[in-house]
Design a protein around this motif. Structure first.
Motif, PDB file in Angstrom:
ATOM      1  N   THR A   1       0.826  -1.200   0.000  1.00 49.26           N
ATOM      2  CA  THR A   1       0.000   0.000   0.000  1.00 49.26           C
ATOM      3  C   THR A   1       0.862   1.252   0.000  1.00 49.26           C
ATOM      4  N   ILE A   2       1.887   1.276   0.831  1.00 51.58           N
ATOM      5  CA  ILE A   2       2.779   2.437   0.871  1.00 51.58           C
ATOM      6  C   ILE A   2       3.476   2.620  -0.479  1.00 51.58           C
ATOM      7  N   ASN A   3       3.815   1.514  -1.133  1.00 53.65           N
ATOM      8  CA  ASN A   3       4.471   1.606  -2.433  1.00 53.65           C
ATOM      9  C   ASN A   3       3.561   2.242  -3.485  1.00 53.65           C
ATOM     10  N   PHE A   4       2.239   2.135  -3.281  1.00 51.48           N
ATOM     11  CA  PHE A   4       1.286   2.749  -4.206  1.00 51.48           C
ATOM     12  C   PHE A   4       1.332   4.271  -4.158  1.00 51.48           C
ATOM     13  N   LEU A   5       2.132   4.834  -3.247  1.00 58.92           N
ATOM     14  CA  LEU A   5       2.279   6.290  -3.191  1.00 58.92           C
ATOM     15  C   LEU A   5       3.028   6.844  -4.398  1.00 58.92           C
ATOM     16  N   SER A   6       3.739   5.983  -5.122  1.00 57.68           N
ATOM     17  CA  SER A   6       4.614   6.463  -6.199  1.00 57.68           C
ATOM     18  C   SER A   6       3.930   7.396  -7.194  1.00 57.68           C
TER      19      SER A   6
ATOM     20  N   LEU B   1       8.874   3.926   7.259  1.00 56.15           N
ATOM     21  CA  LEU B   1       9.641   5.014   6.658  1.00 56.15           C
ATOM     22  C   LEU B   1      10.538   4.488   5.532  1.00 56.15           C
ATOM     23  N   PHE B   2      11.000   3.246   5.663  1.00 51.17           N
ATOM     24  CA  PHE B   2      11.738   2.633   4.561  1.00 51.17           C
ATOM     25  C   PHE B   2      10.839   2.506   3.337  1.00 51.17           C
ATOM     26  N   GLY B   3       9.582   2.108   3.590  1.00 48.41           N
ATOM     27  CA  GLY B   3       8.641   1.981   2.485  1.00 48.41           C
ATOM     28  C   GLY B   3       8.390   3.297   1.783  1.00 48.41           C
ATOM     29  N   VAL B   4       8.232   4.365   2.566  1.00 50.35           N
ATOM     30  CA  VAL B   4       8.033   5.690   1.975  1.00 50.35           C
ATOM     31  C   VAL B   4       9.265   6.095   1.176  1.00 50.35           C
ATOM     32  N   GLY B   5      10.454   5.822   1.724  1.00 53.22           N
ATOM     33  CA  GLY B   5      11.685   6.131   1.006  1.00 53.22           C
ATOM     34  C   GLY B   5      11.796   5.350  -0.294  1.00 53.22           C
ATOM     35  N   GLY B   6      11.376   4.082  -0.272  1.00 53.64           N
ATOM     36  CA  GLY B   6      11.391   3.279  -1.485  1.00 53.64           C
ATOM     37  C   GLY B   6      10.448   3.813  -2.538  1.00 53.64           C
TER      38      GLY B   6
ATOM     39  N   PHE C   1       9.504   6.903  -2.812  1.00 54.72           N
ATOM     40  CA  PHE C   1      10.083   8.157  -3.304  1.00 54.72           C
ATOM     41  C   PHE C   1      11.159   7.875  -4.352  1.00 54.72           C
ATOM     42  N   CYS C   2      12.034   6.890  -4.080  1.00 55.02           N
ATOM     43  CA  CYS C   2      13.095   6.560  -5.044  1.00 55.02           C
ATOM     44  C   CYS C   2      12.509   6.062  -6.356  1.00 55.02           C
ATOM     45  N   TRP C   3      11.448   5.270  -6.271  1.00 51.47           N
ATOM     46  CA  TRP C   3      10.825   4.766  -7.498  1.00 51.47           C
ATOM     47  C   TRP C   3      10.176   5.907  -8.274  1.00 51.47           C
ATOM     48  N   ALA C   4       9.516   6.824  -7.564  1.00 53.12           N
ATOM     49  CA  ALA C   4       8.917   7.974  -8.239  1.00 53.12           C
ATOM     50  C   ALA C   4       9.986   8.812  -8.927  1.00 53.12           C
ATOM     51  N   LEU C   5      11.118   9.001  -8.259  1.00 50.53           N
ATOM     52  CA  LEU C   5      12.211   9.771  -8.858  1.00 50.53           C
ATOM     53  C   LEU C   5      12.751   9.051 -10.092  1.00 50.53           C
ATOM     54  N   ALA C   6      12.813   7.715 -10.030  1.00 54.29           N
ATOM     55  CA  ALA C   6      13.278   6.947 -11.189  1.00 54.29           C
ATOM     56  C   ALA C   6      12.350   7.151 -12.381  1.00 54.29           C
ATOM     57  N   LEU C   7      11.055   7.206 -12.127  1.00 54.93           N
ATOM     58  CA  LEU C   7      10.110   7.383 -13.221  1.00 54.93           C
ATOM     59  C   LEU C   7      10.117   8.816 -13.759  1.00 54.93           C
ATOM     60  N   ILE C   8      10.408   9.776 -12.892  1.00 53.30           N
ATOM     61  CA  ILE C   8      10.588  11.156 -13.371  1.00 53.30           C
ATOM     62  C   ILE C   8      11.771  11.209 -14.331  1.00 53.30           C
TER      63      ILE C   8
END
Length: 298
Positions: free
Chosen positions: A99-104, A151-156, A158-165
């Motif tokens: 669920t947290i990963n769906f934040l991307s 918080l690790f999940g949120v960081g993950g 964020f990193c995935w969102a940055l990768a897609l940007i």
């Protein structure tokens, strides 16, 4: 060559979520007994093999990107998202981590303003706010049930969102096969550097599960690419949320836990926000649609 077969595309997309959910479950299981960098290294070696097979049909330009710096940055972001996700899921339930990963998609909207210079309207900002509210419902900071690993999940995410940007920036100049190949190679290189600090001798079953993880996650990546060749991303986006169903089932069967009411409520808010964001992207047209042929998979 691309073709128009939306039904097959949807079936492939759902199949990919099953593979990703299975690989994430194996990752959580292995994380309690084997160094994370070690089994992710095995996963990335198989990912690199897949990328080489995928790129062999393309000319030599596949190996030589026009934006090597951005390719390196994207590869680092992708492997960091995998590492952080597993560090988080080790202490959380499968449903919470997914669920947290769906934040991307929501984080992509936020990052697109400073990094891409895009204009975000009030309705998309409202969707962002709703998604962040859903995240707070799942994480529940300040309450007794708060899990710091989230918080690790949120960081993950964020990193995935940055990768897609970054993918948006390089999609015009570099072929998808180039991006997949460089992401696999950079991830394998980073994990190779980390490996000596944590490596242990795995047992036969551990090594077998690590290989299975790599096969499932890499197969899921490949299927996602095939799905996007058969149907538009805006059509497929809702079906990737079915992964929450599979990880909930697998979480119960393997670890004996089910998502609680808070997680389900937060998941509903985040999924609704993500679907609305995807719909707004579709309305804005292909020029601004996110070009991403791969998914964060461990």
């Amino acid at each position: 060559m691309s073709s128009d077969d939306p039904i097959r595309g949807i079936v492939l997309a759902v199949g990919a979520t099953v593979l990703f959910g299975s690989s994430d479950t194996i990752a959580k299981f292995l994380s309690t007994s084997l160094p994370i960098a070690e089994f992710l290294w095995i996963r990335y070696v198989l990912f690199l093999v897949m990328a080489l097979l995928l790129g062999r049909r393309v000319t030599g330009q596949t190996v030589h990107p026009r934006n090597p710096g951005m390719q390196v940055a994207r590869g680092i972001c992708v492997v960091l998202s995998s590492l952080l996700f597993v560090y988080g899921v080790r202490r959380m339930t499968m449903a919470q981590a997914t669920t947290i990963n769906f934040l991307s998609p929501i984080l992509i909207t936020i990052l697109s303003v400073p990094l891409l210079g895009e204009t975000v309207g009030i309705r998309r900002w409202a969707a962002v706010g709703a998604g962040l509210l859903g995240m707070l419902v799942v994480v529940r900071p300040g309450l007794g049930s708060f899990e710091p690993a989230s918080l690790f999940g949120v960081g993950g995410a964020f990193c995935w969102a940055l990768a897609l940007i970054i993918t948006r920036k390089i999609a015009i100049s570099d072929a998808p096969e180039t991006t997949v190949l460089w992401s696999a190679a950079i991830g394998a290189a980073v994990l190779t550097v980390l490996l000596p600090f944590e490596a242990v001798r795995p047992t036969g079953p551990q090594f077998g599960l690590a290989l299975l993880l790599g096969v499932l996650a890499s197969g899921g990546q490949w299927i996602v690419i095939l799905a996007h060749r058969l149907a538009p991303a805006s059509l497929l986006a809702p079906f990737f949320y079915t992964q929450l169903i599979w990880v909930s089932i697998l979480g119960f069967l393997v670890f004996g836990n089910l998502p609680d009411a808070w997680t389900l409520t937060g998941a509903g808010i985040i999924v609704a926000s993500g679907l609305y964001t995807a719909q707004r992207e579709r309305i804005r047209g292909p020029r601004t649609a996110l070009v991403a042929k791969s998914r964060r998979g461990v």
